[in-house]
Design a protein around this motif. Structure first.
Motif, PDB file in Angstrom:
ATOM      1  N   GLY A  65      39.861  -9.912  90.478  1.00 41.44           N
ATOM      2  CA  GLY A  65      40.389 -11.183  90.954  1.00 41.44           C
ATOM      3  C   GLY A  65      41.174 -11.039  92.239  1.00 41.44           C
ATOM      4  N   ASP A  66      42.225 -11.831  92.383  1.00 44.93           N
ATOM      5  CA  ASP A  66      43.039 -11.833  93.593  1.00 44.93           C
ATOM      6  C   ASP A  66      44.286 -10.986  93.390  1.00 44.93           C
ATOM      7  OD1 ASP A  66      41.291 -13.619  94.894  1.00 44.93           O
ATOM      8  OD2 ASP A  66      42.241 -15.325  93.879  1.00 44.93           O
ATOM      9  N   ARG A  67      44.579 -10.150  94.345  1.00 42.98           N
ATOM     10  CA  ARG A  67      45.776  -9.309  94.278  1.00 42.98           C
ATOM     11  C   ARG A  67      47.036 -10.166  94.199  1.00 42.98           C
ATOM     12  NH1 ARG A  67      48.282  -6.443  99.517  1.00 42.98           N
ATOM     13  NH2 ARG A  67      50.106  -5.475  98.559  1.00 42.98           N
ATOM     14  N   VAL A  68      47.940  -9.773  93.312  1.00 44.51           N
ATOM     15  CA  VAL A  68      49.227 -10.462  93.213  1.00 44.51           C
ATOM     16  C   VAL A  68      50.054 -10.088  94.442  1.00 44.51           C
ATOM     17  CG1 VAL A  68      51.359 -10.702  91.905  1.00 44.51           C
ATOM     18  CG2 VAL A  68      49.172 -10.476  90.697  1.00 44.51           C
ATOM     19  N   PRO A  69      50.462 -11.055  95.259  1.00 48.71           N
ATOM     20  CA  PRO A  69      51.210 -10.755  96.486  1.00 48.71           C
ATOM     21  C   PRO A  69      52.437  -9.881  96.209  1.00 48.71           C
ATOM     22  CG  PRO A  69      50.613 -13.070  96.428  1.00 48.71           C
ATOM     23  CD  PRO A  69      50.266 -12.512  95.076  1.00 48.71           C
ATOM     24  N   GLY A  70      52.635  -8.914  97.079  1.00 50.19           N
ATOM     25  CA  GLY A  70      53.808  -8.047  96.965  1.00 50.19           C
ATOM     26  C   GLY A  70      53.601  -6.823  96.101  1.00 50.19           C
ATOM     27  N   THR A  71      52.508  -6.757  95.356  1.00 45.12           N
ATOM     28  CA  THR A  71      52.254  -5.579  94.527  1.00 45.12           C
ATOM     29  C   THR A  71      51.604  -4.489  95.375  1.00 45.12           C
ATOM     30  OG1 THR A  71      50.113  -6.436  93.803  1.00 45.12           O
ATOM     31  CG2 THR A  71      52.019  -6.956  92.442  1.00 45.12           C
ATOM     32  N   PRO A  72      51.748  -3.227  94.965  1.00 48.58           N
ATOM     33  CA  PRO A  72      51.207  -2.114  95.764  1.00 48.58           C
ATOM     34  C   PRO A  72      49.689  -2.199  95.919  1.00 48.58           C
ATOM     35  CG  PRO A  72      52.743  -1.316  94.096  1.00 48.58           C
ATOM     36  CD  PRO A  72      52.482  -2.754  93.777  1.00 48.58           C
ATOM     37  N   LEU A  73      49.207  -1.583  96.988  1.00 44.87           N
ATOM     38  CA  LEU A  73      47.764  -1.461  97.197  1.00 44.87           C
ATOM     39  C   LEU A  73      47.301  -0.075  96.750  1.00 44.87           C
ATOM     40  CD1 LEU A  73      46.766  -3.215 100.528  1.00 44.87           C
ATOM     41  CD2 LEU A  73      45.601  -3.375  98.330  1.00 44.87           C
ATOM     42  N   GLU A  74      48.071   0.520  95.875  1.00 42.24           N
ATOM     43  CA  GLU A  74      47.740   1.832  95.328  1.00 42.24           C
ATOM     44  C   GLU A  74      47.887   1.791  93.819  1.00 42.24           C
ATOM     45  OE1 GLU A  74      50.422   4.491  97.225  1.00 42.24           O
ATOM     46  OE2 GLU A  74      49.342   4.474  99.147  1.00 42.24           O
ATOM     47  N   LEU A  75      47.222   2.714  93.163  1.00 46.31           N
ATOM     48  CA  LEU A  75      47.295   2.814  91.711  1.00 46.31           C
ATOM     49  C   LEU A  75      48.348   3.845  91.322  1.00 46.31           C
ATOM     50  CD1 LEU A  75      44.521   1.493  92.289  1.00 46.31           C
ATOM     51  CD2 LEU A  75      43.644   2.687  90.277  1.00 46.31           C
ATOM     52  N   ALA A  76      49.255   3.461  90.442  1.00 42.30           N
ATOM     53  CA  ALA A  76      50.288   4.375  89.971  1.00 42.30           C
ATOM     54  C   ALA A  76      49.720   5.306  88.899  1.00 42.30           C
ATOM     55  CB  ALA A  76      51.473   3.590  89.412  1.00 42.30           C
ATOM     56  N   GLU A  77      50.343   6.449  88.755  1.00 45.29           N
ATOM     57  CA  GLU A  77      49.968   7.388  87.694  1.00 45.29           C
ATOM     58  C   GLU A  77      50.553   6.912  86.368  1.00 45.29           C
ATOM     59  OE1 GLU A  77      48.129  10.045  87.595  1.00 45.29           O
ATOM     60  OE2 GLU A  77      47.768  10.539  89.706  1.00 45.29           O
ATOM     61  N   LEU A  78      49.758   7.033  85.319  1.00 45.76           N
ATOM     62  CA  LEU A  78      50.220   6.733  83.967  1.00 45.76           C
ATOM     63  C   LEU A  78      49.779   7.906  83.092  1.00 45.76           C
ATOM     64  CD1 LEU A  78      51.722   4.257  82.801  1.00 45.76           C
ATOM     65  CD2 LEU A  78      49.535   3.464  81.899  1.00 45.76           C
ATOM     66  N   PRO A  79      50.508   9.038  83.198  1.00 42.56           N
ATOM     67  CA  PRO A  79      50.057  10.286  82.563  1.00 42.56           C
ATOM     68  C   PRO A  79      49.808  10.168  81.062  1.00 42.56           C
ATOM     69  CG  PRO A  79      51.902  10.684  84.062  1.00 42.56           C
ATOM     70  CD  PRO A  79      51.777   9.202  83.893  1.00 42.56           C
ATOM     71  N   ASP A  80      50.753   9.593  80.347  1.00 44.65           N
ATOM     72  CA  ASP A  80      50.588   9.435  78.892  1.00 44.65           C
ATOM     73  C   ASP A  80      50.263   7.991  78.601  1.00 44.65           C
ATOM     74  OD1 ASP A  80      50.620   9.707  76.164  1.00 44.65           O
ATOM     75  OD2 ASP A  80      52.807   9.657  76.012  1.00 44.65           O
ATOM     76  N   ALA A  81      49.102   7.559  79.046  1.00 42.09           N
ATOM     77  CA  ALA A  81      48.748   6.144  78.922  1.00 42.09           C
ATOM     78  C   ALA A  81      48.756   5.675  77.474  1.00 42.09           C
ATOM     79  CB  ALA A  81      47.384   5.886  79.560  1.00 42.09           C
ATOM     80  N   ALA A  82      48.184   6.479  76.583  1.00 38.02           N
ATOM     81  CA  ALA A  82      48.122   6.073  75.181  1.00 38.02           C
ATOM     82  C   ALA A  82      49.517   5.913  74.593  1.00 38.02           C
ATOM     83  CB  ALA A  82      47.320   7.094  74.373  1.00 38.02           C
ATOM     84  N   GLY A  83      50.411   6.863  74.918  1.00 39.33           N
ATOM     85  CA  GLY A  83      51.783   6.783  74.428  1.00 39.33           C
ATOM     86  C   GLY A  83      52.526   5.584  74.984  1.00 39.33           C
ATOM     87  N   VAL A  84      52.303   5.305  76.276  1.00 41.77           N
ATOM     88  CA  VAL A  84      52.968   4.170  76.897  1.00 41.77           C
ATOM     89  C   VAL A  84      52.503   2.873  76.262  1.00 41.77           C
ATOM     90  CG1 VAL A  84      53.187   2.853  79.030  1.00 41.77           C
ATOM     91  CG2 VAL A  84      53.332   5.341  79.100  1.00 41.77           C
ATOM     92  N   ILE A  85      51.193   2.769  76.030  1.00 47.09           N
ATOM     93  CA  ILE A  85      50.662   1.559  75.400  1.00 47.09           C
ATOM     94  C   ILE A  85      51.248   1.380  73.994  1.00 47.09           C
ATOM     95  CG2 ILE A  85      48.587   0.387  74.604  1.00 47.09           C
ATOM     96  CD1 ILE A  85      48.938   0.712  77.685  1.00 47.09           C
ATOM     97  N   ALA A  86      51.343   2.470  73.249  1.00 47.96           N
ATOM     98  CA  ALA A  86      51.909   2.388  71.898  1.00 47.96           C
ATOM     99  C   ALA A  86      53.347   1.906  71.927  1.00 47.96           C
ATOM    100  CB  ALA A  86      51.815   3.761  71.222  1.00 47.96           C
ATOM    101  N   SER A  87      54.082   2.301  72.953  1.00 55.61           N
ATOM    102  CA  SER A  87      55.488   1.912  73.055  1.00 55.61           C
ATOM    103  C   SER A  87      55.662   0.426  73.383  1.00 55.61           C
ATOM    104  CB  SER A  87      56.209   2.742  74.106  1.00 55.61           C
ATOM    105  OG  SER A  87      55.788   2.387  75.411  1.00 55.61           O
ATOM    106  N   LEU A  88      54.607  -0.203  73.900  1.00 53.15           N
ATOM    107  CA  LEU A  88      54.694  -1.604  74.264  1.00 53.15           C
ATOM    108  C   LEU A  88      54.503  -2.525  73.058  1.00 53.15           C
ATOM    109  CD1 LEU A  88      52.554  -1.568  77.549  1.00 53.15           C
ATOM    110  CD2 LEU A  88      55.049  -1.556  77.366  1.00 53.15           C
ATOM    111  N   VAL A  89      53.923  -2.009  71.995  1.00 55.14           N
ATOM    112  CA  VAL A  89      53.608  -2.826  70.826  1.00 55.14           C
ATOM    113  C   VAL A  89      54.845  -3.045  69.988  1.00 55.14           C
ATOM    114  CG1 VAL A  89      52.185  -3.024  68.779  1.00 55.14           C
ATOM    115  CG2 VAL A  89      51.257  -1.989  70.858  1.00 55.14           C
TER     116      VAL A  89
END
Length: 211
Positions: A187-211
């Protein structure tokens, strides 16, 4: 009879041929072709600059692009069905963006690329990020983020991987996570957000912490 006066060639500034048409702009076919190549290069540079302002090169440089139908089915650039497990049905970004099949473009996630997309469904209402979605955003590092085509969803792109896609529905929380064999409508980039992808080393763990 007054002499016909021609302006100089727009390409080389040399004199125009004596019998050139009054509206001629170039002194020779070579200058005409050179001017065309210059205009074409300038247009390509403009398009590349515009593209770089809205989609990270990390995505546009990969040949993972498809079109999609109104029913959100991936399509090849010629309108035939595409498959998320068949690279021969994908295209480079330039080809996909220039195609007219379907309603827009999408990116196919593969485990090889180690990219993770977190999709927040119904996260925006009346132009404002809802509180539950804001809590998710606050818990994650700043990264490239775009609005979904519906206008109410958000896609967050990261470098990382998860063992399998997940769909989480818990109260107001509506979250999906993908990193392989899935195509994401871009879609359309949200204004002001980076044009780069951040690292999310422990993606599964981070997702679990959001629940």
């Amino acid at each position: 009879m007054p002499a016909i006066v021609h302006a100089d060639c727009e390409r080389c500034d040399g004199p125009m041929p004596l019998l050139a048409r009054a509206d001629a702009r170039f002194c020779s076919p070579a200058c005409r072709q050179a001017a065309y190549r210059t205009r074409r290069a300038a247009e390509q540079e403009r398009i590349a600059s515009e593209r770089a302002s809205r989609i990270p090169v990390e995505l546009t440089s990969r040949p993972r692009w498809v079109r999609y139908s109104g029913r959100k089915v991936p399509l090849r650039v010629d309108g035939r069905f595409a498959a998320v497990n068949d690279p021969s049905t994908w295209s480079d970004f330039e080809t996909a963006e220039a195609a007219t099949a379907g309603d827009g473009i999408g990116f196919v996630l593969t485990a090889h690329d180690r990219l993770v997309v977190i999709d927040l469904d119904h996260a925006v209402e009346l132009g404002r990020v809802l509180p539950w979605a804001q809590r998710v955003l606050d818990a994650l590092p700043p990264t490239y983020m775009e609005r979904g085509k519906s206008g109410s969803g958000l896609h967050l792109w990261f470098r990382g991987e998860v063992p399998a896609g997940r769909r989480i529905r818990q109260g107001e929380l509506a979250l999906e996570v993908y990193s392989d064999r899935r195509f994401i409508i871009v879609g359309d980039r949200v204004p002001g957000t980076p044009l780069e992808l951040a690292e999310l080393p422990d993606a599964a763990g981070v997702i679990a912490s959001l629940v």
